[in-house]
Motif scaffolding. Structure first.
Motif, PDB file in Angstrom:
ATOM      1  N   SER A   1       0.833  -1.208   0.000  1.00 47.64           N
ATOM      2  CA  SER A   1       0.000   0.000   0.000  1.00 47.64           C
ATOM      3  C   SER A   1       0.865   1.254   0.000  1.00 47.64           C
ATOM      4  O   SER A   1       0.561   2.232  -0.696  1.00 47.64           O
TER       5      SER A   1
ATOM      6  N   ALA B   1       0.870   4.180  -2.764  1.00 46.22           N
ATOM      7  CA  ALA B   1       0.602   5.560  -2.333  1.00 46.22           C
ATOM      8  C   ALA B   1       1.776   6.483  -2.625  1.00 46.22           C
ATOM      9  O   ALA B   1       1.612   7.702  -2.690  1.00 46.22           O
ATOM     10  N   ALA B   2       2.964   5.910  -2.822  1.00 43.20           N
ATOM     11  CA  ALA B   2       4.137   6.731  -3.131  1.00 43.20           C
ATOM     12  C   ALA B   2       4.133   7.215  -4.573  1.00 43.20           C
ATOM     13  O   ALA B   2       4.899   8.112  -4.927  1.00 43.20           O
ATOM     14  N   THR B   3       3.257   6.641  -5.413  1.00 44.82           N
ATOM     15  CA  THR B   3       3.150   7.085  -6.807  1.00 44.82           C
ATOM     16  C   THR B   3       2.072   8.154  -6.921  1.00 44.82           C
ATOM     17  O   THR B   3       1.076   8.121  -6.182  1.00 44.82           O
ATOM     18  N   THR B   4       2.262   9.083  -7.834  1.00 47.73           N
ATOM     19  CA  THR B   4       1.274  10.150  -8.029  1.00 47.73           C
ATOM     20  C   THR B   4      -0.068   9.582  -8.471  1.00 47.73           C
ATOM     21  O   THR B   4      -1.124  10.011  -7.989  1.00 47.73           O
TER      22      THR B   4
ATOM     23  N   ARG C   1      -1.860   7.871  -5.450  1.00 48.05           N
ATOM     24  CA  ARG C   1      -2.472   8.845  -4.539  1.00 48.05           C
ATOM     25  C   ARG C   1      -3.710   9.482  -5.170  1.00 48.05           C
ATOM     26  O   ARG C   1      -4.739   9.660  -4.509  1.00 48.05           O
ATOM     27  N   ASP C   2      -3.613   9.830  -6.450  1.00 46.87           N
ATOM     28  CA  ASP C   2      -4.735  10.477  -7.120  1.00 46.87           C
ATOM     29  C   ASP C   2      -5.964   9.573  -7.135  1.00 46.87           C
ATOM     30  O   ASP C   2      -7.083  10.029  -6.852  1.00 46.87           O
TER      31      ASP C   2
ATOM     32  N   LEU D   1      -6.634   7.087  -5.112  1.00 44.07           N
ATOM     33  CA  LEU D   1      -7.120   6.916  -3.744  1.00 44.07           C
ATOM     34  C   LEU D   1      -7.922   8.136  -3.305  1.00 44.07           C
ATOM     35  O   LEU D   1      -9.021   8.006  -2.743  1.00 44.07           O
ATOM     36  N   TYR D   2      -7.386   9.334  -3.570  1.00 41.31           N
ATOM     37  CA  TYR D   2      -8.106  10.566  -3.217  1.00 41.31           C
ATOM     38  C   TYR D   2      -9.422  10.651  -3.995  1.00 41.31           C
ATOM     39  O   TYR D   2     -10.440  11.102  -3.458  1.00 41.31           O
TER      40      TYR D   2
ATOM     41  N   ARG E   1      -6.879  17.598  -5.912  1.00 40.99           N
ATOM     42  CA  ARG E   1      -6.553  16.791  -7.090  1.00 40.99           C
ATOM     43  C   ARG E   1      -6.282  17.677  -8.309  1.00 40.99           C
ATOM     44  O   ARG E   1      -5.477  17.329  -9.171  1.00 40.99           O
TER      45      ARG E   1
ATOM     46  N   MET F   1      -2.689  18.568  -8.054  1.00 36.62           N
ATOM     47  CA  MET F   1      -1.821  17.444  -8.406  1.00 36.62           C
ATOM     48  C   MET F   1      -1.718  17.255  -9.919  1.00 36.62           C
ATOM     49  O   MET F   1      -0.729  16.714 -10.418  1.00 36.62           O
TER      50      MET F   1
END
Length: 247
Positions: free
Chosen positions: A17, A21-24, A27-28, A30-31, A68, A71
């Motif tokens: 996980s 989550a360390a990748t852009t 994270r995008d 997930l958000y 977002r 980002m």
């Protein structure tokens, strides 16, 4: 106690996980999943009269959507690169044209979306009518990009199905020495067909979001929230598989 804590913190799923989550992109997605879940829940609570709780989730949805946008500020350059790569690629002409048009549409969408973000955070101020027009144009580009992606997916799926059929038919006529090579080609082809179908389903659900924003269809916030949640989780799972090597 420390042993239990280390087993939880260092568990493979937790490590995987963290990698995603360390990748852009991770994270995008997930958000985005949380954003659209909040959109659904705000509608659900508001429809049942829980206005204070609905306002809390609606605020979370709005702030995640704004974050977002930040980002994605450099994302339009990727779309231009994608269009250029498609132009110099060797795909069939129809698929090539649709890919270029899709990438340019997403470039237009994300470029206008950046203006929406800049206006929202007061980096510069647009007149209300201008801001509304920019937002509407962004949604038009988004909708056209998804529609082009759907059409591209249909054409590509048809082509890949024909190629798979030809390979399967050719197995009858080849010698044993060539069977391994054909099996490898079929596996690669089936993987590409799966990826095409996966994106096609995402597009079929996502297309309603900009369509509703433009007033072309009438759908409630709860349904749009569910559509966005499903496609976000599908895309997140895809990124999970990519980052963790299919695990």
């Amino acid at each position: 106690m420390a042993s239990v804590a280390s087993q939880v913190i260092l568990h493979p799923v937790v490590s995987q996980s963290v990698k995603v989550a360390a990748t852009t992109v991770g994270r995008d997605k997930l958000y985005r999943a949380v954003q659209y879940f909040a959109r659904f829940l705000a509608w659900f609570l508001g429809a049942r009269g829980y206005k204070i709780q609905a306002a809390r989730w609606n605020a979370l949805k709005s702030h995640l959507a704004l974050g977002r946008k930040l980002m994605r500020l450099g994302k339009p350059v990727e779309n231009l690169q994608g269009a250029l790569r498609a132009f110099y690629g060797s795909s069939p002409a129809a698929e090539q044209i649709l890919t270029i048009a899709k990438q340019l549409s997403y470039f237009g969408y994300l470029s206008h979306d950046a203006l929406v973000w800049a206006n929202t955070v007061k980096f510069f101020n647009l007149a209300p009518s201008t801001a509304a027009r920019v937002n509407k144009t962004a949604n038009r580009f988004w909708l056209s990009g998804i529609l082009l992606s759907i059409l591209h997916g249909l054409l590509k799926a048809g082509r890949l199905a024909n190629e798979a059929k030809r390979l399967q038919d050719s197995q009858v006529w080849v010698g044993k020495g060539s069977e391994v090579n054909i099996d490898g080609q079929l596996q690669a082809l089936n993987a590409e067909r799966y990826a095409t179908r996966h994106q096609f389903v995402i597009d079929l659900l996502d297309v309603w979001i900009p369509a509703a924003s433009l007033g072309l269809v009438v759908l409630n916030e709860g349904l749009l929230g569910l559509f966005g949640l499903i496609t976000s989780l599908m895309a997140f799972r895809q990124q999970w598989t990519k980052v963790n090597g299919g695990k």
